[in-house]
Design a protein around this motif. Structure first.
Motif, PDB file in Angstrom:
ATOM      1  N   LEU A  33       0.865  -1.167   0.000  1.00 11.71           N
ATOM      2  CA  LEU A  33       0.000   0.000   0.000  1.00 11.71           C
ATOM      3  C   LEU A  33       0.908   1.225   0.000  1.00 11.71           C
ATOM      4  O   LEU A  33       1.700   1.408   0.926  1.00 11.71           O
ATOM      5  CB  LEU A  33      -0.917   0.017   1.232  1.00 11.71           C
ATOM      6  N   VAL A  34       0.815   2.039  -1.034  1.00  5.42           N
ATOM      7  CA  VAL A  34       1.649   3.233  -1.159  1.00  5.42           C
ATOM      8  C   VAL A  34       0.815   4.434  -0.749  1.00  5.42           C
ATOM      9  O   VAL A  34      -0.201   4.740  -1.378  1.00  5.42           O
ATOM     10  CB  VAL A  34       2.177   3.400  -2.593  1.00  5.42           C
ATOM     11  N   GLY A 104      -0.361  -3.810  -5.664  1.00  4.02           N
ATOM     12  CA  GLY A 104      -0.927  -3.225  -4.457  1.00  4.02           C
ATOM     13  C   GLY A 104      -1.870  -2.085  -4.771  1.00  4.02           C
ATOM     14  O   GLY A 104      -2.431  -2.001  -5.869  1.00  4.02           O
ATOM     15  N   LEU A 105      -2.019  -1.186  -3.812  1.00  4.96           N
ATOM     16  CA  LEU A 105      -2.964  -0.085  -3.900  1.00  4.96           C
ATOM     17  C   LEU A 105      -2.254   1.246  -3.720  1.00  4.96           C
ATOM     18  O   LEU A 105      -1.250   1.330  -3.005  1.00  4.96           O
ATOM     19  CB  LEU A 105      -4.046  -0.194  -2.825  1.00  4.96           C
ATOM     20  N   LEU A 106      -2.807   2.288  -4.334  1.00  9.77           N
ATOM     21  CA  LEU A 106      -2.437   3.652  -4.000  1.00  9.77           C
ATOM     22  C   LEU A 106      -3.463   4.175  -3.007  1.00  9.77           C
ATOM     23  O   LEU A 106      -4.671   4.087  -3.244  1.00  9.77           O
ATOM     24  CB  LEU A 106      -2.428   4.540  -5.245  1.00  9.77           C
ATOM     25  N   VAL A 107      -2.976   4.713  -1.900  1.00  9.02           N
ATOM     26  CA  VAL A 107      -3.832   5.276  -0.849  1.00  9.02           C
ATOM     27  C   VAL A 107      -3.463   6.746  -0.713  1.00  9.02           C
ATOM     28  O   VAL A 107      -2.343   7.077  -0.321  1.00  9.02           O
ATOM     29  CB  VAL A 107      -3.625   4.553   0.491  1.00  9.02           C
ATOM     30  N   GLY A 108      -4.382   7.641  -1.073  1.00  7.65           N
ATOM     31  CA  GLY A 108      -4.070   9.058  -1.041  1.00  7.65           C
ATOM     32  C   GLY A 108      -5.031   9.844  -0.185  1.00  7.65           C
ATOM     33  O   GLY A 108      -6.217   9.524  -0.102  1.00  7.65           O
ATOM     34  N   HIS A 109      -4.511  10.893   0.439  1.00  9.12           N
ATOM     35  CA  HIS A 109      -5.351  11.803   1.223  1.00  9.12           C
ATOM     36  C   HIS A 109      -5.279  13.197   0.617  1.00  9.12           C
ATOM     37  O   HIS A 109      -4.193  13.741   0.409  1.00  9.12           O
ATOM     38  CB  HIS A 109      -4.873  11.842   2.681  1.00  9.12           C
ATOM     39  N   SER A 110      -6.436  13.795   0.296  1.00  9.28           N
ATOM     40  CA  SER A 110      -6.539  15.158  -0.195  1.00  9.28           C
ATOM     41  C   SER A 110      -5.686  15.332  -1.454  1.00  9.28           C
ATOM     42  O   SER A 110      -5.959  14.705  -2.470  1.00  9.28           O
ATOM     43  CB  SER A 110      -6.145  16.125   0.925  1.00  9.28           C
ATOM     44  N   ASP A 111      -4.633  16.176  -1.433  1.00 10.77           N
ATOM     45  CA  ASP A 111      -3.769  16.298  -2.608  1.00 10.77           C
ATOM     46  C   ASP A 111      -3.234  14.936  -3.040  1.00 10.77           C
ATOM     47  O   ASP A 111      -3.118  14.650  -4.239  1.00 10.77           O
ATOM     48  CB  ASP A 111      -2.576  17.196  -2.294  1.00 10.77           C
ATOM     49  N   GLY A 112      -2.892  14.091  -2.074  1.00 13.65           N
ATOM     50  CA  GLY A 112      -2.382  12.762  -2.394  1.00 13.65           C
ATOM     51  C   GLY A 112      -3.407  11.914  -3.113  1.00 13.65           C
ATOM     52  O   GLY A 112      -3.068  11.106  -3.991  1.00 13.65           O
ATOM     53  N   ILE A 128      -1.165  -1.649 -10.214  1.00 19.12           N
ATOM     54  CA  ILE A 128      -2.131  -0.967  -9.352  1.00 19.12           C
ATOM     55  C   ILE A 128      -3.446  -1.725  -9.398  1.00 19.12           C
ATOM     56  O   ILE A 128      -4.096  -1.814 -10.436  1.00 19.12           O
ATOM     57  CB  ILE A 128      -2.353   0.489  -9.802  1.00 19.12           C
ATOM     58  N   ARG A 129      -3.872  -2.273  -8.263  1.00 20.71           N
ATOM     59  CA  ARG A 129      -5.110  -3.055  -8.200  1.00 20.71           C
ATOM     60  C   ARG A 129      -6.323  -2.209  -7.801  1.00 20.71           C
ATOM     61  O   ARG A 129      -7.456  -2.631  -7.987  1.00 20.71           O
ATOM     62  CB  ARG A 129      -4.969  -4.198  -7.202  1.00 20.71           C
ATOM     63  N   GLY A 130      -6.080  -1.045  -7.220  1.00 21.01           N
ATOM     64  CA  GLY A 130      -7.188  -0.202  -6.803  1.00 21.01           C
ATOM     65  C   GLY A 130      -6.679   1.075  -6.170  1.00 21.01           C
ATOM     66  O   GLY A 130      -5.480   1.225  -5.891  1.00 21.01           O
ATOM     67  N   LEU A 131      -7.604   2.017  -5.959  1.00 18.36           N
ATOM     68  CA  LEU A 131      -7.299   3.296  -5.322  1.00 18.36           C
ATOM     69  C   LEU A 131      -8.178   3.460  -4.093  1.00 18.36           C
ATOM     70  O   LEU A 131      -9.391   3.250  -4.161  1.00 18.36           O
ATOM     71  CB  LEU A 131      -7.583   4.464  -6.266  1.00 18.36           C
ATOM     72  N   SER A 132      -7.566   3.849  -2.987  1.00 15.38           N
ATOM     73  CA  SER A 132      -8.326   4.228  -1.795  1.00 15.38           C
ATOM     74  C   SER A 132      -8.077   5.713  -1.572  1.00 15.38           C
ATOM     75  O   SER A 132      -6.954   6.122  -1.246  1.00 15.38           O
ATOM     76  CB  SER A 132      -7.880   3.407  -0.581  1.00 15.38           C
ATOM     77  N   LEU A 133      -9.115   6.516  -1.775  1.00 11.82           N
ATOM     78  CA  LEU A 133      -8.985   7.965  -1.786  1.00 11.82           C
ATOM     79  C   LEU A 133      -9.692   8.559  -0.579  1.00 11.82           C
ATOM     80  O   LEU A 133     -10.908   8.406  -0.417  1.00 11.82           O
ATOM     81  CB  LEU A 133      -9.572   8.537  -3.075  1.00 11.82           C
ATOM     82  N   ILE A 134      -8.938   9.244   0.255  1.00 15.30           N
ATOM     83  CA  ILE A 134      -9.476   9.892   1.454  1.00 15.30           C
ATOM     84  C   ILE A 134      -9.633  11.382   1.159  1.00 15.30           C
ATOM     85  O   ILE A 134      -8.663  12.063   0.842  1.00 15.30           O
ATOM     86  CB  ILE A 134      -8.533   9.696   2.656  1.00 15.30           C
TER      87      ILE A 134
END
Length: 274
Positions: A33-34, A104-112, A128-134
């Motif tokens: 998870l990045v 794995g996944l990209l996990v980003g918050h706001s700008d990320g 990249i298997r999916g995106l988790s966006l906060i």
């Protein structure tokens, strides 16, 4: 060349020196998870969230500070209004290659989260298997600009500068790079919703119902523009940082998403107690 990752250290990407943490197994042994931080974030400001994700999923978690943040090397000011596209298309691919990212996944918050969406909508990366966006931003709203103006006032006349100074080697650079770009008149036209139509992996969006930086319209645009599955968790009485304000719920929601996607590919992420 793939870097030999320690639990923490410096990753050299061109002339940039980026601080990082690696929690759990390395990319060659398990999915990764990045984590991509917010506009005023860095490695340290994720606090214990990366550790909890690693413990709960069995995946590795890699987190780094972008140039100009935390203990990473400084960035030039003013930041270009394309800075999120620049990060997504010029820096992030090199980071993924440097750590030996395999899946794995990209996990980003706001700008990320915006950076993650730009990358996935511009680069067909089978890893990249999916995106988790906060609390993602896909376009600029009036409420966003108003809150960023309020942040500037809190920085210049309140206690925000002091609170941020403990986390950033050059706190003024970190703040101005973000704040000045978002408040530039030309930035009001910033809109990455077109990229959403090109994302080909499932997306998870976690947003607080009381987020002062973005309304539910951000979610509605993602649901309208994406052809891929979009799963939404709107957390009541939560603001712009669900991973800090509702940590248990955010971890559980993200772990379920990660397990489902990565197990589907037979990659052996095993849920553990969060």
């Amino acid at each position: 060349m793939v870097a030999k990752l320690q639990s923490s250290g410096i990753l050299e990407i061109g002339r940039a020196r980026l601080e990082y943490r690696m929690i759990g197994p390395p990319p060659k042994e398990a999915p990764t998870l990045v984590l991509l931080h917010e506009g005023l974030g860095c490695v340290g400001l994720w606090n214990s969230f990366p550790d909890r994700l690693a413990a709960a999923t069995g995946a590795g978690v890699f987190v780094y500070s972008r140039e100009g943040y935390g203990a990473s090397s400084p960035a030039a000011l003013p930041r270009p209004l394309t800075y999120m596209h620049d990060e997504a298309l010029q820096v992030l691919p090199r980071v993924l290659d440097a750590i030996g990212f395999r899946r794995g996944l990209l996990v980003g918050h706001s700008d990320g989260a915006s950076i993650a969406a730009i990358y996935a909508g511009s680069v067909q990366d089978h890893r990249i298997r999916g995106l988790s966006l906060i609390a993602p931003h896909f376009f600029v709203e009036g409420v966003t600009a108003a809150s960023i103006e309020a942040a500037r006032e809190a920085y210049e006349g309140g206690g925000l500068r002091g609170r941020l100074a403990r986390w950033h080697k050059d706190v003024d650079l970190a703040f101005r790079g973000w704040n000045d770009a978002w408040l530039h008149p030309g930035f009001r036209a910033w809109d990455i919703s077109e990229a959403l139509a090109y994302i080909r992996v499932p997306i998870q969006i976690i947003q607080g119902s009381e987020d002062p930086y973005g309304s539910r319209r951000q979610i509605e645009v993602a649901e309208a523009e994406c052809y891929c599955p979009v799963e939404v968790s709107l957390l009541p009485a939560v603001g712009h940082a669900p991973h800090r304000e509702a940590s248990d719920e955010t971890v559980a929601t993200m772990v379920a998403f990660a397990d489902r996607l990565l197990k589907t590919h037979g990659e052996g992420v095993l849920s553990r107690a969060a």
